[in-house]
Design a protein around this motif. Structure first.
Motif, short mmCIF file in Angstrom:
data_model
loop_
_atom_site.label_atom_id
_atom_site.label_comp_id
_atom_site.label_asym_id
_atom_site.label_seq_id
_atom_site.Cartn_x
_atom_site.Cartn_y
_atom_site.Cartn_z
N LEU A 101 0.87 -1.18 0.00
CA LEU A 101 0.00 0.00 0.00
C LEU A 101 0.90 1.22 0.00
O LEU A 101 1.44 1.61 1.04
CB LEU A 101 -0.93 -0.01 1.22
CG LEU A 101 -1.98 1.10 1.30
CD1 LEU A 101 -2.86 1.09 0.06
CD2 LEU A 101 -2.83 0.96 2.54
N GLN A 128 0.74 4.95 -1.84
CA GLN A 128 0.07 5.93 -2.69
C GLN A 128 0.88 7.21 -2.75
O GLN A 128 1.63 7.54 -1.82
CB GLN A 128 -1.33 6.23 -2.15
CG GLN A 128 -2.28 5.06 -2.19
CD GLN A 128 -3.66 5.39 -1.64
OE1 GLN A 128 -3.81 6.32 -0.85
NE2 GLN A 128 -4.67 4.64 -2.05
N CYS A 161 -0.53 6.05 2.51
CA CYS A 161 -1.86 6.07 1.88
C CYS A 161 -2.64 7.27 2.37
O CYS A 161 -2.34 7.87 3.41
CB CYS A 161 -2.63 4.77 2.16
SG CYS A 161 -3.24 4.63 3.84
N LEU A 168 -9.25 5.38 -0.28
CA LEU A 168 -9.44 3.94 -0.20
C LEU A 168 -10.91 3.59 -0.33
O LEU A 168 -11.79 4.45 -0.20
CB LEU A 168 -8.88 3.40 1.12
CG LEU A 168 -7.39 3.63 1.39
CD1 LEU A 168 -7.01 3.08 2.75
CD2 LEU A 168 -6.54 3.00 0.31
#
Length: 356
Positions: free
Chosen positions: A110, A112, A131, A136
């Motif tokens: 994960l 981002q 993230c 999400l």
């Protein structure tokens, strides 16, 4: 041959061969030939010997044996680098589930870009977890752990990251049951709302946000909240009766009439206005509702019978409810939840992050 005179090794291998055949036939397993190479690199011969010895010790700990490629180090190096060519033909047969252990691409990452926040390290790959929870599928999050494991510190770190890194339009709202976030909120220039019987900070449960909802009437939603509030105060085992709900709804509509005609802060009703309006109702049930509300209007628990005197429009708001007693804890939580819902919809077209 008699089974008693067959060597034990042969019986063991025969049993394992039967298990392997059963896996291949009925458990959707496939057979793979695997070559596993462990490459050790070091600056000196002494360091290299130590690395090889350490790797062999780790393998032996898990009942495995590493065989050195004496005089074939060059072929081993060329097979280890990502050229896709295997020059070492030492193979071991493994099933699908056993082979999958060695595949490094089964780790879920994960990571981002943009306004992503740091959430720790991946336990398998040790890569950073970055993230933005708003992007999400489910933006909610829980921090779980044993006492003293750093749950509160993780929440404070995320609050700080959101405040310093994220979009300046994001709102951070904290419900603090143990009074541990106030120093951080004060340091960041936020608003700490201490709710207790002796506090001078007040939050009006009758506050009405005209942007409460785009689809439904704000007054209808507020009436539903006040019904929940009165049910907590008045209702016993069976809750409010239908006629009592009708009386409360009628009184709510009346007390907000002046504010809706002229929506200024000084026209915002308080719990005492609702109490007086219920007293004016002719039904006998109105007297029961008013008697139950009296403790929270003119009695010793009247902390919610005041207009809001704190800056709840601040980007960072902390509600400190540690000193609320048992009589006010449920009531205070319900009122704070309504305040949070109203705050989160002030910028209804903009994304909002809530830290609860």
């Amino acid at each position: 041959y008699d089974m008693d005179i067959i060597p034990s090794d042969l019986a063991t291998y025969g049993g394992e061969a039967k298990n392997l055949l059963r896996d291949l036939q009925s458990r959707n397993e496939r057979m793979f030939l695997l070559t596993l190479l462990v490459l050790n690199l070091a600056d000196t011969k002494q360091k290299l010997d130590n690395e090889v010895f350490g790797a062999a010790a780790i393998a032996q700990k898990y009942n495995c044996i590493l065989t050195r490629l004496d005089y074939r180090q060059e072929q081993g190096l060329m097979s280890s680098i990502p050229l896709g060519e295997n020059l070492i033909h030492i193979q071991r047969g493994l099933t699908t589930s056993s082979t999958a252990v060695f595949v490094p691409f089964t780790v879920q990452e994960l990571f981002q870009s943009g306004e992503a926040l740091y959430y720790g390290l991946n336990a398998l790959s040790n890569n950073m977890i970055l993230c933005d929870r708003k992007r999400l599928k489910n933006p909610n999050g829980l921090i779980l752990g044993t006492p003293g494991s750093g749950k509160s510190f993780s929440a404070k770190r995320e609050i700080t990251n959101v405040f310093l890194v994220a979009n300046k339009k994001d709102t951070i709202i904290i419900c603090d049951p143990e009074a541990e976030y106030a120093p951080l909120v004060n340091r960041l220039g936020g608003q700490v709302v201490k709710i207790s019987p002796t506090s001078k900070d007040f939050v009006n449960p009758m506050d009405l946000n005209l942007n409460y909802s785009e689809d439904e009437s704000p007054l209808a939603l507020k009436s539903d909240f006040i019904l929940s509030l009165c049910e907590l105060i008045v209702g016993g085992k069976d809750g409010l009766q239908p006629i009592e709900k009708t009386i409360i709804d009628r009184a709510v509509t009346t007390v907000y009439r002046g504010y809706l005609a002229d929506p200024r802060p000084e026209n915002m009703p308080v719990l005492g206005d609702l109490y007086e309006e219920i007293q004016r109702q002719p039904e006998l049930e109105a007297a029961r509702i008013a008697a139950a509300l009296e403790l929270y209007v003119t009695g010793s628990l009247n902390i919610f019978n005041h207009r809001t005197n704190v800056d709840i429009q601040n980007r960072l708001v902390c509600f400190d409810i540690k000193e609320l007693g048992k009589q006010l804890k449920k009531l205070g939580m319900l009122i704070i939840q309504d305040q949070v819902w109203g705050l989160s919809l002030i910028h209804i077209s903009e994304p909002t992050r809530l830290q609860l």
